[in-house]
Design a protein around this motif. Structure first.
Motif, short mmCIF file in Angstrom:
data_model
loop_
_atom_site.label_atom_id
_atom_site.label_comp_id
_atom_site.label_asym_id
_atom_site.label_seq_id
_atom_site.Cartn_x
_atom_site.Cartn_y
_atom_site.Cartn_z
N UNK A 4 -7.59 28.49 19.52
CA UNK A 4 -8.91 28.32 20.13
C UNK A 4 -8.80 27.74 21.52
N UNK A 5 -7.93 26.74 21.68
CA UNK A 5 -7.72 26.15 22.99
C UNK A 5 -7.17 27.19 23.96
N UNK A 6 -6.21 27.99 23.48
CA UNK A 6 -5.59 29.02 24.33
C UNK A 6 -6.64 30.03 24.79
N UNK A 7 -7.48 30.48 23.86
CA UNK A 7 -8.54 31.44 24.21
C UNK A 7 -9.51 30.83 25.23
N UNK A 8 -9.86 29.59 25.02
CA UNK A 8 -10.76 28.91 25.95
C UNK A 8 -10.13 28.83 27.34
N UNK A 9 -8.85 28.49 27.37
CA UNK A 9 -8.14 28.38 28.64
C UNK A 9 -8.07 29.74 29.35
N UNK A 10 -7.80 30.78 28.59
CA UNK A 10 -7.74 32.14 29.17
C UNK A 10 -9.11 32.52 29.73
#
Length: 55
Positions: A4-10
């Motif tokens: 979820x953090x990775x998707x948010x960052x992307x």
């Protein structure tokens, strides 16, 4: 959670970065069929190698 953090960052960074160029897909080339004589030669080479100690 990390996903979820990775998707948010992307999603946060994507508008800032230029779009990535798409990779070209390579066409698969069908290998040519071997003749019976070619298969015989390969089989003889295999037998020779095995007799010489190939695993």
């Amino acid at each position: 959670m990390v996903k979820q953090f990775w998707r948010w960052l992307i999603r946060l960074i994507q508008p800032i970065l230029p779009p990535f160029p798409k990779q070209k897909r390579h066409r698969r080339v069908k290998p040519q069929r071997l003749s019976d004589a070619d298969y015989q030669q390969l089989f003889r080479q295999l037998l020779t190698g095995v007799s010489q100690g190939w695993n």
